[in-house]
Write an enzyme that holds these catalytic residues in place. Sequence first.
Site, PDB file in Angstrom:
ATOM      1  CG  ASP A   1      -1.716  -1.266   1.395  1.00 15.28           C
ATOM      2  OD1 ASP A   1      -2.203  -1.788   0.382  1.00 15.28           O
ATOM      3  OD2 ASP A   1      -1.835  -1.756   2.539  1.00 15.28           O
TER       4      ASP A   1
ATOM      5  CD  GLU B   1      -9.267  -2.411  -1.182  1.00 14.05           C
ATOM      6  OE1 GLU B   1      -9.968  -2.612  -0.178  1.00 14.05           O
ATOM      7  OE2 GLU B   1      -8.446  -3.244  -1.615  1.00 14.05           O
TER       8      GLU B   1
END
Length: 594
Positions: free
Chosen positions: A54, A233
């Site tokens: 991420d 997301e």
Amino acid sequence: MMGVKLSSILTVILIILHGLTSAAAALPEAVEAATSLRSNTTYYNPILPGFHPDPSCIFLKEWDNTFFCASSSFNAFPGIPLHASKDLRNWKLIGHALNRNEQLPRLAETNRSTSGIWAATLRYHKGTFYVITTLVDDDRPPKDASRWDNIIFKSKDPYTPSAWSIATHFSFEGYDPDLFWDVGADGKEKTYVTGAHAWHVDPGIWQAEADLEKGTVGELKLVWKGTGGTAPEGPHIYKKDGWYYLLAAEGGTGLEHMVTISRSKNINGPFEQNPANPVLTNTNTTSYFQTIGHSDLFQDHAGNWWAVALSTRGGPEYLHFPMVRETVLTPVTWKQGEWPVFSPIRGEMSGWDMGKEDRGIKGVGPFVDDADDIDFAKLTRLPEHFTHWRYPIPSSYTLSPPSHPGTLRLTPSVFNLTALTGNYAGPTGQTFVGRRQSHTLFTYIVDLEFSGTVAEEEVGVSAFLTQNHHIDLGVVVLPIADGTLQPHLRYRAISYIPVPEPIVVSFPVEWKGYDTGKLALEIRAINSSHYAFSAGPTGARSLRRTIATVSNEGVSWGFTGVLLGVYSTTNGGAGSAPAYISKWKYVPEGQFRD
Ligand SMILES: *[C@@H]1O[C@H](CO)[C@@H](O)[C@H](O)[C@H]1NC(C)=O
Ligand SMILES: *[C@@H]1O[C@H](CO)[C@@H](O)[C@H](O)[C@H]1NC(C)=O
Ligand SMILES: *[C@@H]1O[C@H](CO)[C@@H](O)[C@H](O)[C@H]1NC(C)=O
Ligand SMILES: *[C@@H]1O[C@H](CO)[C@@H](O)[C@H](O)[C@H]1NC(C)=O
Ligand SMILES: *[C@@H]1O[C@H](CO)[C@@H](O)[C@H](O)[C@H]1NC(C)=O
């Protein structure tokens, strides 16, 4: 060749000079021409090998032309690693945004291996660095607001870990928050938080105005549902050429992971999607780099665009990937008014010219590719890249105690690396410290001194992914046939997939005459799919015995990535003997890129 190049550059300089004196409008084209005439830079993915999922990155001219990246850390502590680079090739760990218990005490209580710090967004605004993220307690029901603890850390100095603030909490029932500042039509600056709503009937990207000082957010609005992939997301907002661009991840963080983008003339939508979506993915390919998604965009000193994303090395078979989700980099072409075009992710990449390599980066940690050859005698604190699982009990880790100078003393925890529920160790913690596996092939080796005499006292090395996924080789005190207690070697693994049964052996007879209170324990990646766990008397290499050769499939799973480290436990027994670790070495031996 050289002559041609020089004369082209001279021509370009002349064009630029001409542009400056006559037509200012010609300047961008001239700069573009200059850029494309320079040679491209070759670099290698992943740029942050090992457990660095991420990613979120920024480039700051005002901070000496430096790139900064944050990645997510789940239950690992210190959490939210920060890396810096000046050339996009050499990346140095400069600290962690989460480095003190008082910043976020709740990390001590997370239950489940998928809990802890999820994706962070790193941004810089008016002299302050911001990390916005979510502490997720994945054990609680989705609609329980306490499952989603959204937080912001701030710092004015990324090179000094203690400069990071304690967490400001804000209410948002979701995850993957992004921060964006915009000046509205009224000339006033507004702050927007954009994130993935966790349980709403309309899954998608939600947004609200926020007051970061007070930790309050306004009314949430659904701004984009994504392109139809599961779990939209990881959003980030950018403003360019009068458009607001909304970048997102879809498909889940497995093989269907992808990057998609939409845009709008208004910050709160409606966002129209790019007909070319997904803009970046390796799904349905045979590439060694899979699961590509969760991207962030930034510009370098010359204004060229780049993107980072997460990726898993291991090909579409998706069986052997113990480093799990790593950070990769790709050049992006983003022309005025148009959609950004991402280059596909490969192991060897060619991107915008970044000039000569530059390792002149300050900061407390090592470069990502560095070996470890650690002499604890020289340290006053554990190295920045040493990692625990949740908060450590400080007294369990002592550098150079008077009786054993030059060692790291480990005081055993009652719980072993699994602990009772397999997900949680409670306030007594787990004595463990490791470092990320950051190469396909490596040797990790430590010397340990241990004189336990109580049943189940154990010290060892582990390839640790989570509490319910780890492979260990330890020295453990166990009874022999006549009931007397003796140290043994025990290999033991736990995983969601079947793993080879434990192996328990007495010390080999050839070790007689050696001080078996001092052993070297080793984990070696012998190839891309297997680890060998070995032990032997220190200083007698030829007597080292491989106790188990194990597939890494059992630790190729989930959100985090393997840590290689040492543990000390009583396994719930009455023992208390400490262990002394020395000669901590991690030797990189190969990086597989295709
Ligand atoms: C942790 O989670 C497991 C499984 O979800 C549950 O059985 C256990 O009670 C939890 N432990 C604590 C301390 O919350
Ligand atoms: C991958 O293949 C599947 C099955 O053919 C298809 O439905 C999907 O759209 C493909 N994904 C991409 C991003 O091409
Ligand atoms: C340099 O890299 C950029 C970005 O990938 C690409 O668009 C360009 O074609 C490359 N130039 C050369 C000469 O390879
Ligand atoms: C130790 O590990 C085993 C196997 O992983 C587990 O079943 C047991 O509950 C653990 N014991 C303690 C005290 O942590
Ligand atoms: C790695 O080594 C193990 C043990 O020798 C072997 O079984 C396995 O097939 C090897 N894997 C690869 C990818 O070569």
